[in-house]
Design an enzyme around this catalytic site. Structure first.
Site, PDB file in Angstrom:
ATOM      1  N   ASP A   1       0.864  -1.183   0.000  1.00 56.00           N
ATOM      2  CA  ASP A   1       0.000   0.000   0.000  1.00 56.00           C
ATOM      3  C   ASP A   1       0.901   1.233   0.000  1.00 56.00           C
ATOM      4  O   ASP A   1       2.007   1.205   0.549  1.00 56.00           O
ATOM      5  CB  ASP A   1      -0.909   0.001   1.232  1.00 56.00           C
ATOM      6  CG  ASP A   1      -2.133   0.887   1.038  1.00 56.00           C
ATOM      7  OD1 ASP A   1      -3.251   0.356   1.035  1.00 56.00           O
ATOM      8  OD2 ASP A   1      -1.974   2.117   0.891  1.00 56.00           O
TER       9      ASP A   1
ATOM     10  N   GLU B   1     -18.252   0.527 -18.598  1.00 55.91           N
ATOM     11  CA  GLU B   1     -19.318  -0.390 -18.182  1.00 55.91           C
ATOM     12  C   GLU B   1     -20.662   0.144 -18.640  1.00 55.91           C
ATOM     13  O   GLU B   1     -20.865   1.368 -18.676  1.00 55.91           O
ATOM     14  CB  GLU B   1     -19.300  -0.576 -16.661  1.00 55.91           C
ATOM     15  CG  GLU B   1     -18.005  -1.180 -16.143  1.00 55.91           C
ATOM     16  CD  GLU B   1     -17.993  -1.370 -14.631  1.00 55.91           C
ATOM     17  OE1 GLU B   1     -19.028  -1.076 -13.986  1.00 55.91           O
ATOM     18  OE2 GLU B   1     -16.958  -1.812 -14.087  1.00 55.91           O
TER      19      GLU B   1
ATOM     20  N   HIS C   1     -19.431  -6.383 -12.173  1.00 54.60           N
ATOM     21  CA  HIS C   1     -19.266  -5.405 -11.089  1.00 54.60           C
ATOM     22  C   HIS C   1     -20.202  -5.727  -9.911  1.00 54.60           C
ATOM     23  O   HIS C   1     -20.972  -4.885  -9.451  1.00 54.60           O
ATOM     24  CB  HIS C   1     -19.529  -3.990 -11.597  1.00 54.60           C
ATOM     25  CG  HIS C   1     -18.864  -2.933 -10.753  1.00 54.60           C
ATOM     26  ND1 HIS C   1     -18.452  -1.736 -11.255  1.00 54.60           N
ATOM     27  CD2 HIS C   1     -18.531  -2.908  -9.434  1.00 54.60           C
ATOM     28  CE1 HIS C   1     -17.911  -1.002 -10.290  1.00 54.60           C
ATOM     29  NE2 HIS C   1     -17.954  -1.702  -9.172  1.00 54.60           N
TER      30      HIS C   1
END
Length: 409
Positions: free
Chosen positions: A183, A271, A294
């Site tokens: 991260d 999308e 999704h």
């Protein structure tokens, strides 16, 4: 006899617009406040939103509707935007901030749902279930252990060790996996998970790589041909973050060449705005590949929790001016003082503003006051003498620095 409570603005006139099949838990929460509620099943285009939003006080969206600068420009009554999901990249956050409109989301309510889906897909890929399922549907009986393995003792590399990444870390470790994470922010490891020194080390080490990062300039295209090439031959890539994070053409090439052993993709660069039977992707037909529309956070439990969480913070904003949890706004709250009226002032963040505001307030009894600032704006909450609140509001609203001023009681 029902007691009639006078408020600064009748709740029955506050208009809530909810798009994209937001969970009924949100609707019920808003209904208890006696707000006007309109629900629309699908997403709206920019032009449709421009035509619809001019008298709306709160708009609730998921991931398909886009709240752009032109939409915000005509939303003169809009008090807040609620994203009933984790992501907020579908909203122009800077334009919303400059217009004095806080944006809220649900940063963790669907974390468990996404993490569980990842575990299921990791197992499915390890056992080559996508291929096996297709073979059975074609009538092919192909009982074989070739290329199939347990996930125990395998290394899971998690890129993005936030709410979802840490949940997945715990679940994966309980399945006997070794967990490595990366991260950009220093994070405390959970359990026996270990932080990778950099992303390349994680890519070169992990058997499974999962992505849980936001859509930002630094994450778009972060997994391309070069990064996929660093992954171990036969490794697996799973993306449940944002569609633009992965170069899907490079991913398709790596799958078809056999460099990767499989992939799971839940998000895509573009999308559909509504369900369709004509969706196409270069990833269709790739070996051992799971494609889902999704649905990472699409469980009844997650959507119910999100509906309740986001609607409650929006109600707090309407009723008290509280902005805790906003992603683009100063996060402040002030406990109500009895027998006062509350002034909420959003203003341009520039020198001299509070001098002008406090000059006005100095003439009256102010019980409590709090200020928060962001790059473009400042946000003031002040509880004042109820007999003078109207005059105070008008004088502060008339300042050249003021963007929006309202009164609550």
């Amino acid at each position: 006899m029902t007691e009639v409570v006078l408020t600064s603005y009748p709740k029955s006139k506050i208009k809530i617009l909810l798009l994209e099949n937001i969970h009924p838990a949100a609707v019920e929460t808003f209904k208890r406040e006696n707000f006007q509620i309109e629900c629309i099943a699908g997403a709206l285009t920019e032009q449709q939103l421009i035509e619809k939003i001019h008298d709306v006080h709160i708009v609730g969206i998921r991931s398909k509707s886009r709240i752009t600068a032109p939409v915000i420009a005509v939303a003169k009554r809009l008090l807040a935007i609620g994203c009933f999901c984790i992501g907020t990249d579908q909203v122009d956050l800077v334009a919303a901030e400059q217009a004095g409109i806080p944006v809220f989301n649900s940063p963790f309510s669907n974390s468990r749902s996404v993490a569980e889906l990842m575990i299921g897909e990791i197992i499915s890929l390890a056992r080559r279930l996508p291929d096996k399922i297709q073979e059975m549907h074609r009538g092919e009986w192909n009982k074989s252990a070739k290329g199939c393995s347990e996930i125990r003792t395998k290394t899971l590399g998690i890129i993005g060790y936030g709410h979802i990444g840490t949940q997945l870390s715990v679940l994966a470790e309980s399945m006997g996996m070794h967990v490595l994470f990366y991260d950009v922010v220093r994070m405390m490891p959970i359990g026996n998970a270990k932080a990778a020194p950099d992303m390349n080390t994680l890519l070169q080490t992990a058997d499974f790589v999962t992505l849980h990062v936001p859509d930002t300039e630094s994450t778009r295209g972060m997994i391309g041909a070069e990064q996929i090439g660093m992954m171990k031959k036969g490794a697996f890539l799973l993306n449940a973050s944002r569609g633009k994070v992965v170069d899907i053409e490079a991913l398709a090439s790596a799958l078809r060449s056999g460099h990767l052993g499989g992939a799971s993709v839940d998000v895509y660069p573009t999308e559909p705005e509504e369900n369709t039977k004509a969706w196409q992707s270069i990833l269709q037909g790739c070996p051992n590949t799971i494609l889902t529309p999704h649905i990472g956070g699409s469980t009844e439990e997650a959507q119910g929790a999100i509906g309740k969480e986001v609607s409650e913070v929006l109600i707090d904003l309407i009723n008290t001016g509280k902005t805790k949890g906003s992603v683009n706004f100063p996060e402040i709250e002030l406990h109500y003082t009895h027998d006062t009226h509350r002034i909420l002032n959003i203003h341009h963040n520039r020198p001299g503003v509070m001098r002008d505001v406090n000059f006005i307030l100095s003439e009256f009894n102010v019980t409590s006051e709090i200020l928060g600032t962001k790059k473009h704006i400042g946000y003031l909450i002040a509880d004042v003498d109820s007999t003078a609140s109207g005059e105070i509001k008008e004088r502060i609203a008339a300042l050249p620095s003021s963007i929006r001023t309202r009164i609550l009681y």
